[in-house]
Design a protein around this motif. Structure first.
Motif, mmCIF file in Angstrom:
data_model
loop_
_atom_site.group_PDB
_atom_site.id
_atom_site.type_symbol
_atom_site.label_atom_id
_atom_site.label_comp_id
_atom_site.label_asym_id
_atom_site.label_seq_id
_atom_site.Cartn_x
_atom_site.Cartn_y
_atom_site.Cartn_z
ATOM 1 N N ASP A 178 0.854 -1.181 0.000
ATOM 2 C CA ASP A 178 0.000 0.000 0.000
ATOM 3 C C ASP A 178 0.898 1.242 0.000
ATOM 4 O O ASP A 178 1.377 1.688 1.042
ATOM 5 C CB ASP A 178 -0.901 -0.009 1.240
ATOM 6 N N ARG A 179 1.134 1.797 -1.179
ATOM 7 C CA ARG A 179 2.031 2.952 -1.294
ATOM 8 C C ARG A 179 1.444 4.190 -0.624
ATOM 9 O O ARG A 179 2.178 5.051 -0.140
ATOM 10 C CB ARG A 179 2.304 3.241 -2.766
ATOM 11 N N GLY A 180 0.128 4.277 -0.604
ATOM 12 C CA GLY A 180 -0.494 5.401 0.069
ATOM 13 C C GLY A 180 -0.211 5.385 1.557
ATOM 14 O O GLY A 180 0.119 6.425 2.158
ATOM 15 N N LEU A 181 -0.315 4.211 2.168
ATOM 16 C CA LEU A 181 0.008 4.071 3.590
ATOM 17 C C LEU A 181 1.482 4.353 3.831
ATOM 18 O O LEU A 181 1.849 4.994 4.829
ATOM 19 C CB LEU A 181 -0.344 2.661 4.067
ATOM 20 N N TRP A 182 2.334 3.887 2.917
ATOM 21 C CA TRP A 182 3.781 4.113 3.057
ATOM 22 C C TRP A 182 4.086 5.614 3.087
ATOM 23 O O TRP A 182 4.884 6.084 3.893
ATOM 24 C CB TRP A 182 4.509 3.449 1.897
ATOM 25 N N LYS A 183 3.410 6.362 2.226
ATOM 26 C CA LYS A 183 3.595 7.810 2.196
ATOM 27 C C LYS A 183 3.072 8.450 3.481
ATOM 28 O O LYS A 183 3.684 9.386 4.021
ATOM 29 C CB LYS A 183 2.875 8.399 0.978
ATOM 30 N N GLU A 184 1.961 7.950 3.998
ATOM 31 C CA GLU A 184 1.425 8.482 5.252
ATOM 32 C C GLU A 184 2.386 8.228 6.411
ATOM 33 O O GLU A 184 2.560 9.084 7.290
ATOM 34 C CB GLU A 184 0.067 7.855 5.552
ATOM 35 N N LEU A 185 3.012 7.055 6.430
ATOM 36 C CA LEU A 185 4.003 6.775 7.464
ATOM 37 C C LEU A 185 5.174 7.745 7.365
ATOM 38 O O LEU A 185 5.684 8.235 8.375
ATOM 39 C CB LEU A 185 4.504 5.327 7.336
ATOM 40 N N GLY A 186 5.602 8.019 6.127
ATOM 41 C CA GLY A 186 6.681 8.976 5.939
ATOM 42 C C GLY A 186 6.291 10.368 6.390
ATOM 43 O O GLY A 186 7.063 11.058 7.077
ATOM 44 N N ASP A 187 5.088 10.800 6.045
ATOM 45 C CA ASP A 187 4.622 12.128 6.445
ATOM 46 C C ASP A 187 4.509 12.246 7.963
ATOM 47 O O ASP A 187 4.704 13.332 8.530
ATOM 48 C CB ASP A 187 3.264 12.432 5.804
ATOM 49 N N ALA A 188 4.181 11.133 8.619
ATOM 50 C CA ALA A 188 4.050 11.134 10.077
ATOM 51 C C ALA A 188 5.400 11.072 10.784
ATOM 52 O O ALA A 188 5.456 11.172 12.012
ATOM 53 C CB ALA A 188 3.180 9.956 10.523
ATOM 54 N N GLY A 189 6.481 10.892 10.028
ATOM 55 C CA GLY A 189 7.811 10.845 10.619
ATOM 56 C C GLY A 189 8.250 9.487 11.084
ATOM 57 O O GLY A 189 9.260 9.371 11.784
ATOM 58 N N PHE A 190 7.547 8.437 10.686
ATOM 59 C CA PHE A 190 7.894 7.091 11.142
ATOM 60 C C PHE A 190 9.309 6.708 10.718
ATOM 61 O O PHE A 190 10.096 6.210 11.524
ATOM 62 C CB PHE A 190 6.884 6.077 10.598
ATOM 63 N N PHE A 191 9.640 6.948 9.463
ATOM 64 C CA PHE A 191 10.941 6.522 8.950
ATOM 65 C C PHE A 191 12.072 7.480 9.340
ATOM 66 O O PHE A 191 13.241 7.084 9.345
ATOM 67 C CB PHE A 191 10.891 6.381 7.426
ATOM 68 N N SER A 192 11.735 8.720 9.659
ATOM 69 C CA SER A 192 12.766 9.728 9.940
ATOM 70 C C SER A 192 12.928 9.993 11.428
ATOM 71 O O SER A 192 13.482 11.023 11.809
ATOM 72 C CB SER A 192 12.430 11.034 9.217
ATOM 73 N N LEU A 193 12.480 9.089 12.275
ATOM 74 C CA LEU A 193 12.551 9.305 13.716
ATOM 75 C C LEU A 193 13.972 9.583 14.191
ATOM 76 O O LEU A 193 14.191 10.409 15.078
ATOM 77 C CB LEU A 193 11.993 8.082 14.464
ATOM 78 N N MET A 194 14.956 8.901 13.616
ATOM 79 C CA MET A 194 16.333 9.045 14.069
ATOM 80 C C MET A 194 17.175 9.933 13.156
ATOM 81 O O MET A 194 18.378 10.073 13.352
ATOM 82 C CB MET A 194 16.991 7.664 14.210
#
Length: 316
Positions: free
Chosen positions: A37-53
């Motif tokens: 689900d690329r839409g969910l993947w983008k939402e995770l990115g926008d929420a800062g999930f991948f950039s936490l560190m």
């Protein structure tokens, strides 16, 4: 050592839980098969999930490893699909990874999850990788050529490549972010997912034991069921202590111990949860089997139990 979460950490955990529970449905993911689900993947990115560190100066959230572990624990609770670890590792170095616009995977020994859906693969080349039937219907796998199983570098070679002298006391992971492809960080994030799954199956077993009646009473009143649930709780909390401690120290040996205990907690809790559910647990409609299959697959990614035991024993 105080493992009480700060107010900000509790807020982060709650926010990630609300996002995932409101946006991700494991049953809908089953209907979609192995497509991401690329839409969910983008939402995770926008929420800062991948950039936490990722440092704030680089556009990230600027938090540490403990916060990353909390987020991945929540991902494990809901059986979130996709190459979370690879994308997280690449967030500080690869354009588009932090925002969720790029899907990044990485190899774990001889296996590469979500290879067909990935835009980028971290680490060594994957030329000639062939599809490999996965135990988990929600984790597509490829096997690298020339591998006979769930291979992983030997403890001594892995430590030597990432820390120098394997006989030297282990170092610490960077506080800001680890380099892409860091196997220790990858193992800890997988362990955090396993911890989340272990906690979820514990909740599922306790809830079912309270609701299901037999011989005129809830089955949770029977001693055998009580013992199963108590053992699940002990495994979960022991694994939680190990995973949280490894997140605080970043110590390579503590990460090995965390992976070992989290794998055991996830697999054995899922099996005991299935036992509590009885015949119902074996049906496709119950989510128990999904947690068990995902736990089996995660246990084969990164350090195996035997490799973790050898590392810990060698350090004694």
């Amino acid at each position: 050592m105080d493992f009480q979460l700060t107010e900000d950490q509790r807020a982060l955990r709650g926010g990630v839980r609300d996002l995932l529970e409101g946006r991700f449905d494991v049953r809908a993911a089953l209907d979609e098969g192995s497509s991401l689900d690329r839409g969910l993947w983008k939402e995770l990115g926008d929420a800062g999930f991948f950039s936490l560190m990722v440092p704030e100066a680089d556009g990230g959230v600027g938090l540490g490893l403990p916060e990353a572990v909390l987020a991945f624990e929540e991902a494990g609770r809901v059986l979130l699909t996709g190459p979370l670890v690879g994308t997280f590792l690449a967030a500080g170095a690869l354009q588009g990874a932090a925002s969720g616009e790029a899907v990044v995977t990485c190899s774990f020994g001889s296996l590469v999850p979500w290879l067909d859906e990935a835009d980028v693969v971290l680490g060594s080349g994957v030329e000639g990788a062939v599809p490999f039937r996965s135990l988990d219907p929600l984790t597509p796998l490829h096997r690298l050529p020339g591998s006979g199983g769930l291979a992983h570098p030997s403890p001594s070679s892995r430590l030597r490549s990432s820390r120098g002298d394997p006989t030297r006391p282990a170092g610490r992971l960077p506080k800001a972010r680890a380099g892409a492809g860091d196997r220790d960080l990858a193992d800890l994030l997988v362990a955090a997912e396993q911890l989340g799954s272990a906690g979820k199956t514990l909740e599922m077993a306790v809830r079912y034991a309270r609701e299901r009646t037999q011989f005129g009473q809830a089955i949770g009143g029977f001693q055998a069921v009580k013992h199963l649930c108590a053992q699940m709780l002990v495994r979960t909390e022991v694994a939680r202590g190990a995973v949280y401690a490894a997140a605080v120290t970043g110590d390579v040996l503590e990460i090995a111990g965390a992976k070992l205990l989290a794998d055991e907690a996830a697999v054995r809790n899922a099996r005991d949860c299935l036992q509590v559910h009885g015949g119902m647990g074996f049906t496709w409609e119950a989510d128990v089997h999904l947690h068990l299959k995902r736990a089996w697959v995660r246990a084969g990614l990164g350090r195996s139990a035997a490799q973790a035991e050898e590392e810990l024993a060698a350090a004694l």
